[in-house]
Write a protein that holds these residues in place. Structure first.
Motif, short mmCIF file in Angstrom:
data_model
loop_
_atom_site.label_atom_id
_atom_site.label_comp_id
_atom_site.label_asym_id
_atom_site.label_seq_id
_atom_site.Cartn_x
_atom_site.Cartn_y
_atom_site.Cartn_z
N VAL A 137 -3.33 7.07 4.34
CA VAL A 137 -4.02 6.84 3.06
C VAL A 137 -5.50 6.63 3.32
O VAL A 137 -6.36 7.19 2.62
CB VAL A 137 -3.41 5.62 2.33
N ALA A 138 -5.84 5.80 4.32
CA ALA A 138 -7.24 5.56 4.63
C ALA A 138 -7.94 6.84 5.07
O ALA A 138 -9.07 7.12 4.65
CB ALA A 138 -7.36 4.49 5.72
N GLU A 139 -7.27 7.62 5.91
CA GLU A 139 -7.86 8.89 6.35
C GLU A 139 -8.06 9.84 5.17
O GLU A 139 -9.08 10.53 5.07
CB GLU A 139 -6.98 9.53 7.42
N ILE A 172 0.84 -1.21 0.00
CA ILE A 172 0.00 0.00 0.00
C ILE A 172 0.87 1.25 0.00
O ILE A 172 0.57 2.24 -0.69
CB ILE A 172 -0.94 -0.02 1.22
N ARG A 173 1.97 1.21 0.73
CA ARG A 173 2.87 2.37 0.74
C ARG A 173 3.46 2.63 -0.64
O ARG A 173 3.54 3.79 -1.08
CB ARG A 173 4.00 2.15 1.76
N GLU A 174 3.85 1.57 -1.34
CA GLU A 174 4.40 1.74 -2.69
C GLU A 174 3.34 2.29 -3.64
O GLU A 174 3.65 3.14 -4.49
CB GLU A 174 4.94 0.40 -3.21
N ALA A 175 2.10 1.82 -3.51
CA ALA A 175 1.03 2.35 -4.35
C ALA A 175 0.74 3.81 -4.02
O ALA A 175 0.39 4.61 -4.90
CB ALA A 175 -0.24 1.51 -4.19
N ALA A 176 0.90 4.19 -2.74
CA ALA A 176 0.63 5.57 -2.33
C ALA A 176 1.66 6.54 -2.90
O ALA A 176 1.36 7.73 -3.06
CB ALA A 176 0.60 5.65 -0.81
N LYS A 177 2.86 6.06 -3.22
CA LYS A 177 3.87 6.96 -3.76
C LYS A 177 3.41 7.56 -5.09
O LYS A 177 3.74 8.71 -5.40
CB LYS A 177 5.18 6.20 -3.96
N ASN A 178 2.65 6.79 -5.86
CA ASN A 178 2.15 7.30 -7.14
C ASN A 178 0.80 7.99 -6.98
O ASN A 178 0.56 9.04 -7.59
CB ASN A 178 2.01 6.14 -8.14
N ALA A 179 -0.07 7.42 -6.14
CA ALA A 179 -1.43 7.97 -6.04
C ALA A 179 -1.47 9.21 -5.15
O ALA A 179 -2.17 10.18 -5.47
CB ALA A 179 -2.37 6.89 -5.48
N PHE A 180 -0.74 9.18 -4.04
CA PHE A 180 -0.77 10.30 -3.09
C PHE A 180 0.66 10.66 -2.70
O PHE A 180 1.10 10.41 -1.57
CB PHE A 180 -1.58 9.92 -1.84
N PRO A 181 1.42 11.26 -3.59
CA PRO A 181 2.81 11.60 -3.27
C PRO A 181 2.91 12.60 -2.12
O PRO A 181 3.95 12.65 -1.44
CB PRO A 181 3.34 12.20 -4.58
N VAL A 182 1.84 13.36 -1.87
CA VAL A 182 1.90 14.34 -0.79
C VAL A 182 2.04 13.65 0.57
O VAL A 182 2.58 14.23 1.51
CB VAL A 182 0.62 15.21 -0.81
N ILE A 183 1.60 12.40 0.65
CA ILE A 183 1.68 11.67 1.92
C ILE A 183 3.10 11.16 2.17
O ILE A 183 3.61 11.20 3.30
CB ILE A 183 0.67 10.50 1.93
#
Length: 205
Positions: free
Chosen positions: A124-126, A98-109
């Motif tokens: 990410v869930a929040e 999920i962290r790796e997917a978040a790098k592309n979807a939500f780089p701000v996180i």
């Protein structure tokens, strides 16, 4: 010899025999009564022994039932422990995905931040909740396909995860996003319907 004399002779001759026969009959009846009493006593002893045997069998059956009940509970506890260990072992790798997917979807996180994978999953869930998404919403798997199957798997693991892992993942917000409402299972049907209606209304909004 006259008839009277013959009668007196016969009466005198058979009277002792009749007395002896009567005495023999009384003794014989006494013996029969003694044997009957002994037989009744033996029957009572057998009945008492049977009762004791039945009572012992019932006690043994109760102990066996208690033993099997304890064994069943131990097996269930062992199964729960193994499932919890497997879930806790699988969780870190799932959070890394999920962290790796978040790098592309939500780089701000993730940009410029050194966060534990659990913290990334929680944020990410929040973030998805603030955008109006949850796991049961039809738009979520369409808009974020890289996250969908991973959060579905997280919800499958959620019931057996340890409490510390749940707290680290932001338990209440995560359960809201996963649509995991364990407490509703023990509510009356009316409360469940009301909660489902409220959830549907929130989804529509």
């Amino acid at each position: 010899m006259t008839l009277n004399e013959v009668g007196d002779f016969l009466a005198g001759s058979f009277a002792p025999l009749a007395f002896i026969w009567l005495a023999f009959a009384v003794v014989l009846q006494s013996l029969e009564l003694s044997l009957q009493r002994r037989e009744l006593e033996l029957s009572r002893n057998v009945a008492n022994e049977s009762k004791d045997a039945i009572r012992a069998q019932a006690e043994e059956a109760r102990r066996s039932a208690d033993y099997f009940d304890v064994q069943t509970k131990l097996m269930e506890a062992q199964k729960d422990r193994e499932e919890r260990e497997e879930a806790n072992d699988e969780l870190p790798g799932l959070c890394v995905q999920i962290r790796e997917a978040a790098k592309n979807a939500f780089p701000v996180i993730t940009a410029g931040r050194s966060l534990h994978e659990y913290d990334v999953v929680r944020e990410v869930a929040e973030h998805l909740l603030t955008l109006g998404y949850d796991l049961e919403g039809p738009a979520f798997p369409q808009d974020y396909p890289d996250f969908s199957d991973k959060f579905v798997r997280l919800r499958e693991l959620w019931p057996v995860l340890g409490q510390s892992a749940k707290i680290h993942l932001g338990m209440f917000q995560m359960e809201e996003f996963l649509c995991y409402r364990e407490a509703e299972r023990n509510r009356p049907d009316g409360d469940k319907s009301e909660t489902s209606s409220q959830s549907s209304g929130m989804g529509a909004e």
